[in-house]
Design a protein around this motif. Structure first.
Motif, PDB file in Angstrom:
ATOM      1  N   SER A   1       1.241  -1.314  -0.057  1.00  0.00           N
ATOM      2  CA  SER A   1       0.052  -0.307  -0.085  1.00  0.00           C
ATOM      3  C   SER A   1       0.685   1.626  -0.281  1.00  0.00           C
ATOM      4  O   SER A   1       1.787   1.461   1.166  1.00  0.00           O
ATOM      5  CB  SER A   1      -1.099   0.093   1.053  1.00  0.00           C
ATOM      6  N   ASP A   2       0.711   2.370  -0.763  1.00  0.00           N
ATOM      7  CA  ASP A   2       1.344   3.390  -1.030  1.00  0.00           C
ATOM      8  C   ASP A   2       0.845   4.688  -0.051  1.00  0.00           C
ATOM      9  O   ASP A   2       0.687   5.633  -1.135  1.00  0.00           O
ATOM     10  CB  ASP A   2       1.434   3.704  -2.479  1.00  0.00           C
ATOM     11  N   ASP A   3       0.779   4.071   1.388  1.00  0.00           N
ATOM     12  CA  ASP A   3       0.319   5.413   1.910  1.00  0.00           C
ATOM     13  C   ASP A   3       0.551   5.714   2.681  1.00  0.00           C
ATOM     14  O   ASP A   3       0.266   7.223   3.342  1.00  0.00           O
ATOM     15  CB  ASP A   3      -0.662   3.687   3.178  1.00  0.00           C
ATOM     16  N   MET A   4       1.657   6.690   1.883  1.00  0.00           N
ATOM     17  CA  MET A   4       2.665   8.026   2.611  1.00  0.00           C
ATOM     18  C   MET A   4       2.425   8.709   0.844  1.00  0.00           C
ATOM     19  O   MET A   4       3.068   9.630   1.391  1.00  0.00           O
ATOM     20  CB  MET A   4       4.277   7.371   2.386  1.00  0.00           C
ATOM     21  N   ASP A   5       1.952   8.193  -0.007  1.00  0.00           N
ATOM     22  CA  ASP A   5       1.512   9.473  -0.925  1.00  0.00           C
ATOM     23  C   ASP A   5       0.347  10.434  -0.031  1.00  0.00           C
ATOM     24  O   ASP A   5      -0.173   9.903   0.516  1.00  0.00           O
ATOM     25  CB  ASP A   5       0.778   8.594  -1.867  1.00  0.00           C
ATOM     26  N   GLY A   6       0.750  11.866  -1.010  1.00  0.00           N
ATOM     27  CA  GLY A   6       0.515  12.752  -0.381  1.00  0.00           C
ATOM     28  C   GLY A   6      -0.759  12.902  -0.829  1.00  0.00           C
ATOM     29  O   GLY A   6      -1.541  11.903  -2.531  1.00  0.00           O
ATOM     30  N   PHE A   7      -2.081  13.110  -0.013  1.00  0.00           N
ATOM     31  CA  PHE A   7      -3.487  13.425  -0.505  1.00  0.00           C
ATOM     32  C   PHE A   7      -3.901  14.563  -1.098  1.00  0.00           C
ATOM     33  O   PHE A   7      -3.859  15.588  -1.047  1.00  0.00           O
ATOM     34  CB  PHE A   7      -3.999  13.971   1.060  1.00  0.00           C
ATOM     35  N   ARG A   8      -3.597  14.261  -2.735  1.00  0.00           N
ATOM     36  CA  ARG A   8      -3.814  15.062  -4.135  1.00  0.00           C
ATOM     37  C   ARG A   8      -5.761  16.515  -3.989  1.00  0.00           C
ATOM     38  O   ARG A   8      -5.262  16.621  -4.581  1.00  0.00           O
ATOM     39  CB  ARG A   8      -3.182  14.610  -5.010  1.00  0.00           C
ATOM     40  N   LYS A   9      -6.002  14.801  -4.181  1.00  0.00           N
ATOM     41  CA  LYS A   9      -7.573  15.719  -3.906  1.00  0.00           C
ATOM     42  C   LYS A   9      -8.522  15.180  -2.934  1.00  0.00           C
ATOM     43  O   LYS A   9      -8.535  13.439  -2.879  1.00  0.00           O
ATOM     44  CB  LYS A   9      -8.088  15.787  -5.397  1.00  0.00           C
ATOM     45  N   VAL A  10      -9.773  15.176  -2.972  1.00  0.00           N
ATOM     46  CA  VAL A  10     -10.807  14.753  -1.912  1.00  0.00           C
ATOM     47  C   VAL A  10     -11.030  13.801  -3.159  1.00  0.00           C
ATOM     48  O   VAL A  10     -12.403  14.248  -3.273  1.00  0.00           O
ATOM     49  CB  VAL A  10     -11.392  15.411  -1.353  1.00  0.00           C
ATOM     50  N   PRO A  11     -11.682  12.357  -3.235  1.00  0.00           N
ATOM     51  CA  PRO A  11     -12.837  11.700  -3.660  1.00  0.00           C
ATOM     52  C   PRO A  11     -13.914  12.373  -3.241  1.00  0.00           C
ATOM     53  O   PRO A  11     -14.653  12.360  -2.409  1.00  0.00           O
ATOM     54  CB  PRO A  11     -12.253  10.493  -2.871  1.00  0.00           C
ATOM     55  N   THR A  12     -14.838  12.243  -4.845  1.00  0.00           N
ATOM     56  CA  THR A  12     -16.079  12.867  -4.222  1.00  0.00           C
ATOM     57  C   THR A  12     -17.404  11.679  -3.418  1.00  0.00           C
ATOM     58  O   THR A  12     -18.013  12.114  -3.279  1.00  0.00           O
ATOM     59  CB  THR A  12     -16.955  13.153  -5.698  1.00  0.00           C
ATOM     60  N   ASN A  13     -16.657  10.026  -3.163  1.00  0.00           N
ATOM     61  CA  ASN A  13     -17.824   9.597  -2.665  1.00  0.00           C
ATOM     62  C   ASN A  13     -17.286   9.240  -1.543  1.00  0.00           C
ATOM     63  O   ASN A  13     -18.313   8.080  -0.863  1.00  0.00           O
ATOM     64  CB  ASN A  13     -17.633   8.128  -3.983  1.00  0.00           C
ATOM     65  N   LEU A  14     -16.408   9.782  -1.553  1.00  0.00           N
ATOM     66  CA  LEU A  14     -16.162  10.522   0.966  1.00  0.00           C
ATOM     67  C   LEU A  14     -16.973  11.127   1.704  1.00  0.00           C
ATOM     68  O   LEU A  14     -17.615  12.152   1.058  1.00  0.00           O
ATOM     69  CB  LEU A  14     -14.900  11.157   1.445  1.00  0.00           C
ATOM     70  N   PRO A  15     -17.592  10.645   2.878  1.00  0.00           N
ATOM     71  CA  PRO A  15     -18.372  11.832   3.815  1.00  0.00           C
ATOM     72  C   PRO A  15     -17.466  12.559   4.094  1.00  0.00           C
ATOM     73  O   PRO A  15     -16.245  12.357   3.528  1.00  0.00           O
ATOM     74  CB  PRO A  15     -18.395  11.589   5.251  1.00  0.00           C
ATOM     75  N   ASN A  16     -17.593  13.737   4.561  1.00  0.00           N
ATOM     76  CA  ASN A  16     -16.790  14.937   5.550  1.00  0.00           C
ATOM     77  C   ASN A  16     -15.567  15.964   4.530  1.00  0.00           C
ATOM     78  O   ASN A  16     -14.814  15.321   5.045  1.00  0.00           O
ATOM     79  CB  ASN A  16     -15.837  14.808   6.828  1.00  0.00           C
ATOM     80  N   GLN A  17     -16.211  16.140   3.455  1.00  0.00           N
ATOM     81  CA  GLN A  17     -15.772  16.579   2.530  1.00  0.00           C
ATOM     82  C   GLN A  17     -14.659  17.660   2.206  1.00  0.00           C
ATOM     83  O   GLN A  17     -13.391  18.032   2.273  1.00  0.00           O
ATOM     84  CB  GLN A  17     -16.581  16.669   0.951  1.00  0.00           C
ATOM     85  N   GLU A  18     -15.087  18.514   3.317  1.00  0.00           N
ATOM     86  CA  GLU A  18     -14.455  20.404   3.982  1.00  0.00           C
ATOM     87  C   GLU A  18     -13.166  19.752   4.996  1.00  0.00           C
ATOM     88  O   GLU A  18     -12.498  20.001   4.598  1.00  0.00           O
ATOM     89  CB  GLU A  18     -15.750  20.778   4.544  1.00  0.00           C
ATOM     90  N   MET A  19     -13.759  18.374   5.613  1.00  0.00           N
ATOM     91  CA  MET A  19     -12.370  18.144   6.467  1.00  0.00           C
ATOM     92  C   MET A  19     -12.155  17.729   5.782  1.00  0.00           C
ATOM     93  O   MET A  19      -9.992  18.732   6.491  1.00  0.00           O
ATOM     94  CB  MET A  19     -13.119  16.803   7.427  1.00  0.00           C
ATOM     95  N   LEU A  20     -11.560  17.341   5.408  1.00  0.00           N
ATOM     96  CA  LEU A  20     -10.889  16.374   4.126  1.00  0.00           C
ATOM     97  C   LEU A  20     -10.241  17.314   3.936  1.00  0.00           C
ATOM     98  O   LEU A  20      -9.140  17.414   3.073  1.00  0.00           O
ATOM     99  CB  LEU A  20     -11.443  15.246   3.141  1.00  0.00           C
ATOM    100  N   ALA A  21     -11.055  18.531   3.035  1.00  0.00           N
ATOM    101  CA  ALA A  21      -9.704  19.596   2.526  1.00  0.00           C
ATOM    102  C   ALA A  21      -9.038  19.760   3.205  1.00  0.00           C
ATOM    103  O   ALA A  21      -8.406  20.609   2.434  1.00  0.00           O
ATOM    104  CB  ALA A  21     -11.080  20.278   1.774  1.00  0.00           C
ATOM    105  N   GLN A  22      -8.736  19.645   4.450  1.00  0.00           N
ATOM    106  CA  GLN A  22      -7.809  20.916   4.943  1.00  0.00           C
ATOM    107  C   GLN A  22      -6.129  20.039   5.200  1.00  0.00           C
ATOM    108  O   GLN A  22      -5.920  20.612   6.271  1.00  0.00           O
ATOM    109  CB  GLN A  22      -8.429  20.702   6.293  1.00  0.00           C
TER     110      GLN A  22
END
Length: 534
Positions: free
Chosen positions: A83-104
């Motif tokens: 799992s490449d789980d150290m990768d940077g979080f580049r964008k928020v997938p549209t199918n996830l909850p708590n979009q605003e929180m994730l965007a931070q």
């Protein structure tokens, strides 16, 4: 472990897992690997929820692993699910909850992004758990590895220092593949900012090979920051990361999607630069959704493993993955019934086949690891028939179906036929979620009305326990007596008027299952203009 067959049969088997396994055999050149075993790897980018393509890669790689074990049974194998789980979080997938929180948390390593579902310590950990859960549910044998743990534990330190030493050679491989703007800032190393924790895509302005560090200019303060390339202080750009991983772990085999052909070429060159031979493998075709678009974790289109398993057996999913991996296939709900029935057809054929050379060409041999049906019962009727039975009964529970099944297959019970019982449950789920909303009944035409009345007379004249072949013959004869331009129009009329769909099962088999008297009553309701959807 798959049941062993004679090596000479495995050496000549045409099934694609054996063709792939022979690449690994050739790679070994008749020698045992220095590390003592063969490593096959699959990669997972946990930036979105695991989708069915991830399962497909692990399943297919497992098929190659089992084929290799047939060819070289004295060399151990290991399958790594990385799992490449150290990768940077580049964008928020549209199918996830708590979009605003994730965007931070954009640009943070995935293992530093909070879990939007609230069940794990991070988003990366949540998706890793989801991945392992469904791999475990299929009984895969694998070793899970986390990029974050490998970087931070020092497992990759030696390979990272070697990457730093060969920095110029790697840049010479990568820069010609990039546009002018990207070339200006590209570096194999992505520093992890000591203050923000972000994975930074910044220009490296200095390198200190002896100290094992790189220097970058902080994009906010403009000051120069020096960080070690080891210990999780830097991550590699992914093509470099892929190559470094092959080198560090000694990967012998890894397949990947057709969209990564160029990436494989670049990573292979980098792997050679680091002093290792890149793994064997092939590029499989991508899965498409019902609209012909590539399935994507971030979009959430296509099917999840959980969705497939609500409507079909694990083996039906395995068959879909096994068949023609180098051909693009649409992956949506309508393919589930077909693959469910085809799997049992292959399983029946496998049970009847005594020639090992022919058995290993059967998909069911690979799916069952050579064991065939084992203790499982033979399924006495098709999934397609169960679907249509659920439809005409408006089934809300599989117990409704069992009333008909027990008459059709005397002695069969949910206890004696657990596989059939599962299929009945799948059929009810499929009917409720897909078949019922799509049904469109119509009134019979004058020509069909006359044929239906004739069919009622013929069915009443048959014994109540007439078998499917006898009933099918009468249905066919009724169609021939009436002036249909094509007998297919007769059967299409039966399906549209009585079942509310364009296609259906062999009608004699359906009547044998549903019952002669029940079918007569159904036809008479249609002739009387009653609502069959009620």
């Amino acid at each position: 472990m798959t049941s062993l067959i004679p090596v000479e049969i495995a050496e000549n088997a045409r099934a694609w897992p054996f063709e792939e396994a022979r690449k690994i055999v050739a790679r070994l050149g008749g020698e045992k690997p220095e590390k003592g075993h063969v490593i096959l790897e699959t990669g997972y980018g946990p930036s979105g929820l695991p989708h069915i393509g991830t399962f497909g890669e692990v399943f297919r790689t497992t098929m190659v692993r089992r084929a290799f074990e047939q060819l070289v049974p004295d060399v151990p194998t290991k399958l790594i699910a990385f799992s490449d789980d150290m990768d940077g979080f580049r964008k928020v997938p549209t199918n996830l909850p708590n979009q605003e929180m994730l965007a931070q948390y954009l640009n943070k390593p995935l293992t530093q992004v909070p879990d939007p579902f609230g069940t794990h310590e991070s988003f990366g950990a949540h998706n890793n758990a989801r991945l392992q859960s469904f791999l475990d549910s299929f009984g895969f044998e694998y070793e899970f590895m986390s990029s974050t743990e490998c970087y931070k534990s020092g497992m990759f330190d030696k390979a990272l220092l070697e990457t730093l030493q060969r920095y110029e050679e790697i840049m010479a491989i990568m820069l010609p593949t990039l546009g002018a703007e990207r070339q200006a800032t590209y570096s194999p190393f992505l520093p992890v900012c000591p203050t923000s924790g972000n994975v930074l895509q910044v220009l490296i302005v200095e390198r200190n090979t002896d100290a094992g560090t790189v220097v970058y200019e902080d994009p906010e303060s403009g000051t120069k920051v020096e960080v070690p390339v080891t210990g999780g202080h830097c991550k590699l750009q992914w093509k470099c990361d892929w190559a470094m991983r092959w080198h560090a772990l000694g990967v012998d085999y890894e397949m990947s999607g057709k969209d990564l052909i160029d990436s494989v070429k670049q990573s292979s060159k980098i792997c050679r630069t680091l002093g290792s031979r890149p793994p064997e493998g092939f590029n499989y075709e991508l899965f498409l959704d019902e609209n012909g678009e590539k399935i994507s974790k971030s979009k959430g289109n296509g099917l999840s493993v959980e969705e497939w398993l609500r409507y079909g057996s694990p083996e039906s999913l395995s068959l879909f993955m096994f068949q023609q991996p180098k051909r693009a296939k649409r992956l949506y709900f309508d393919v589930i019934p077909k693959n469910t029935d085809e799997y049992f057809q292959f399983l029946d054929k496998l049970a009847e086949e005594s020639d090992d050379a022919k058995r290993v060409e059967n998909p069911a041999w690979h799916i069952t690891q050579g064991k065939g049906r084992g203790n499982a019962e033979r399924v006495p009727l098709s999934f397609g028939l169960l679907l249509n039975l659920a439809s005409v009964c408006h089934a809300e529970d599989k117990s409704v179906l069992w009333g008909f099944i027990e008459r059709y297959a005397p002695g069969a019970t949910p206890e004696s036929h657990p596989t059939l019982d599962k299929l009945a449950g799948y059929a009810v789920n499929y009917y409720q979620d897909f078949a019922r909303p799509a049904k469109q009944y119509r009134a019979p035409s004058d020509l069909e009305r006359a044929a239906f009345q004739d069919l009622v007379s013929e069915l009443k004249a048959l014994p109540a326990d007439a078998d499917a072949e006898t009933i099918q013959t009468q249905v066919y004869e009724v169609g021939k007596r009436h002036e249909f331009e094509n007998l297919r129009d007769w059967f299409k009329g039966l399906y549209q008027v009585l079942l509310g769909q364009d296609q259906g099962p062999r009608f004699g088999s359906f009547i044998a299952l549903y019952g002669r008297d029940e079918t007569v009553a159904l036809i008479e309701k249609a002739l009387a203009g009653e609502d069959l959807a009620a």
